[in-house]
Write a protein that holds these residues in place. Structure first.
Motif, PDB file in Angstrom:
ATOM      1  N   GLY A 212       0.801  -1.215   0.000  1.00 46.84           N
ATOM      2  CA  GLY A 212       0.000   0.000   0.000  1.00 46.84           C
ATOM      3  C   GLY A 212       0.835   1.265   0.000  1.00 46.84           C
ATOM      4  O   GLY A 212       0.418   2.300   0.509  1.00 46.84           O
ATOM      5  N   SER A 243      -0.859   2.288  -4.910  1.00 44.10           N
ATOM      6  CA  SER A 243      -0.888   1.408  -3.741  1.00 44.10           C
ATOM      7  C   SER A 243       0.160   0.329  -3.972  1.00 44.10           C
ATOM      8  O   SER A 243      -0.119  -0.864  -4.006  1.00 44.10           O
ATOM      9  CB  SER A 243      -2.275   0.791  -3.566  1.00 44.10           C
ATOM     10  OG  SER A 243      -2.348   0.039  -2.377  1.00 44.10           O
ATOM     11  N   SER A 369      -4.230   5.599  -0.233  1.00 45.50           N
ATOM     12  CA  SER A 369      -4.093   4.457  -1.140  1.00 45.50           C
ATOM     13  C   SER A 369      -4.991   3.298  -0.733  1.00 45.50           C
ATOM     14  O   SER A 369      -5.414   2.507  -1.582  1.00 45.50           O
ATOM     15  CB  SER A 369      -2.633   3.993  -1.194  1.00 45.50           C
ATOM     16  OG  SER A 369      -2.178   3.603   0.084  1.00 45.50           O
TER      17      SER A 369
END
Length: 512
Positions: A212, A243, A369
């Motif tokens: 992430g 991400s 994200s």
């Protein structure tokens, strides 16, 4: 005994029929099948490597089988660009901040060359790579692991995730099996496979360092003075969807677009960037999660463009301590909703400005994200579960994602059919009956994407335009376009069609 015999006979016949159907589908690899369905057919009857032929060298931590299975399906990509005058100008953002992941671009006059990697994900020639590897390329040459060379055409690109889907005319190609990036754990072993420094078929090993990860590279503007690095109005996706899977497996210039795989040989990410002061490996590489890539690539294949749903909010990341201080909260994670788009999914669900999004689908939100990547996998009309903190207590909401008209642009030009297709710089989809009725035409394709710098961009043929004929030949599909381009003799393309407002055009392109 008769019942047992009948049962066995039925099972045998049923299995034979299922295998027969699979074989029929496998031979055709229908273009109506999704990329994941093609993979299922392929792996139902193919095994790239016989496990018994691979000798273990490191006990349970052994990469030989994974490397042997993946390497044949990772390709070398060589791109050619139009001549550019030498001189000033800022460096490309990827080159400047993360090293020249797609190879050393030369700056002098004359055609420019670059290189990168790609991953074959369908036996009939579909290849995933990075958008920045093929963006604005006039010619894309693919060299497979067994040294065969093909010209590729761009099916579509998605700058918001830095992904691109390209295709070569080939069959029975080896492929990498799509894995599940959600199941990836920090600390597990992974392999990076690609072509660093033009060294074909290079495999490096490392671990997953983080998940992430948002590094603010996709869509970043040099003049962005936003005091909160992750404060954005969601529908614009100004900074893209990031991400990343972070790994310490050695990744260098030329690895971009290559495969990040687990020890089972399953694709878990597409290598995209490195954090480096020198342009070469310094311990940090980043890959796009394959679960996000699956949705993007299938949309590109099916529609020519990515169809995205939006929550309908503007938000700021509370991991930024200044932001948390400004709104007087002691929360150190979550997304502060600064505004709600009128008529959007969030407003209709009951989310209000001042709410703090704490969970997405039951998973804790630490930074933007965590929301963007989940939403990025979904389509307009899909629902997503959000938990928000309001007045000291958490409330659950089901938000229906709304469509937002994609603003897509892109492109390129050349002598072969694939080069010409890339030079046109657009993606297409067959017309529906409703569209044919609206424009009163019997044939045509609709422009779903226009890539900057190509013919369509230069002559301002926008997304939503209808192409009815090329060189007076009716066009109903991309295959029809390929046939016309292949038979091009006089170096000219005459493209006829209608703008989205109904106005007609008849543009001629000189192909050099």
């Amino acid at each position: 005994m008769k019942k047992i015999g009948l049962t066995l006979l039925t099972a045998f016949v049923g299995g034979a029929m299922a295998l027969g159907v699979y074989k029929v589908i496998e031979n055709k690899y229908s273009d109506n099948m999704s990329l994941e369905d093609k993979q299922k057919v392929y792996f139902a009857s193919n095994r790239t490597v016989n496990p018994s032929t691979v000798v273990s060298s490191a006990g349970s931590v052994d990469f030989t089988q994974a490397a042997a299975e993946v390497t044949p399906a990772v390709v070398y990509i060589r791109t050619t660009y139009a001549a550019k005058s030498s001189g000033g100008g800022s460096q490309d953002q990827f080159e400047q901040m993360f090293g020249q992941m797609f190879g050393q671009r030369m700056r002098p006059q004359g055609p420019q060359m670059a290189s990168g990697s790609g991953v074959i994900i369908s036996p009939d020639g579909y290849i995933v790579t990075n958008n920045h590897v093929v963006a604005k390329a006039e010619k894309i040459t693919i060299v497979t692991n067994d040294h065969r060379s093909f010209e590729a055409k761009v099916i579509g690109t998605d700058p918001n995730t830095d992904l691109a889907l390209i295709k070569i005319n080939a069959t029975n190609l080896p492929i990498v099996k799509l894995g599940n990036s959600d199941a990836v754990r920090v600390g597990e072993w992974v392999l990076a496979v690609g072509n660093p420094f033009k060294l074909n078929s290079t495999v490096t090993a490392g671990i997953v360092s983080a998940k992430g990860r948002q590094i603010d590279i996709i869509g970043k503007d040099d003049d962005d003075e936003n005091p909160y690095p992750v404060n954005q109005r969601e529908p614009t996706l100004k900074k893209g969807i990031e991400s990343f899977i972070q790994t310490d497996a050695a990744i260098n210039p030329g690895n971009s677009g290559g495969a990040l795989v687990n020890t089972n040989g399953e694709l878990i990410g597409i290598n995209a960037a490195i954090a480096s002061h020198t342009g070469s490996y310094e311990g940090y590489g980043f890959a796009i999660p394959v679960n996000l890539a699956k949705k993007v690539l299938n949309d590109i294949k099916k529609f020519g463009v990515v169809k995205r749903g939006y929550v309908g909010i503007s938000f700021a990341d509370l991991s930024n301590s200044d932001m948390a201080q400004d709104i007087k909260t002691d929360k150190t994670n979550g997304l502060y909703v600064s505004s709600v788009l009128a008529g959007g999914g969030a407003e209709q669900a009951g989310i209000k400005p001042g709410d703090i999004i704490t969970k997405v689908e039951g998973n804790v939100v630490y930074e933007s994200s965590d929301l963007q990547e989940r939403v990025g996998r979904l389509q307009p009309g899909d629902k997503i579960a959000l938990t928000v903190l309001r007045d000291g207590s958490e409330k659950n909401f089901s938000v229906t994602l709304k469509a937002d008209a994609p603003v897509a642009k892109t492109a390129a030009v050349s002598k072969s059919a694939s080069e010409l297709f890339n030079k046109m710089g657009a993606s297409f989809q067959p017309l529906s009956q409703a569209q044919k009725a609206k424009f009163k035409v019997n044939s045509g394709v609709v422009v779903t994407q226009v890539r900057p710098g190509g013919m369509f961009d230069d002559t301002e043929i926008p997304v939503g335009s209808i192409i009815t004929s090329i060189n007076k030949q009716p066009i109903n599909s991309v295959a029809d376009m390929d046939k016309v381009i292949t038979s091009l003799r006089n170096g000219r393309l005459i493209i006829t069609g209608y703008y989205p407002d109904g106005g007609s055009f008849n543009n001629m392109f000189e192909v050099q």
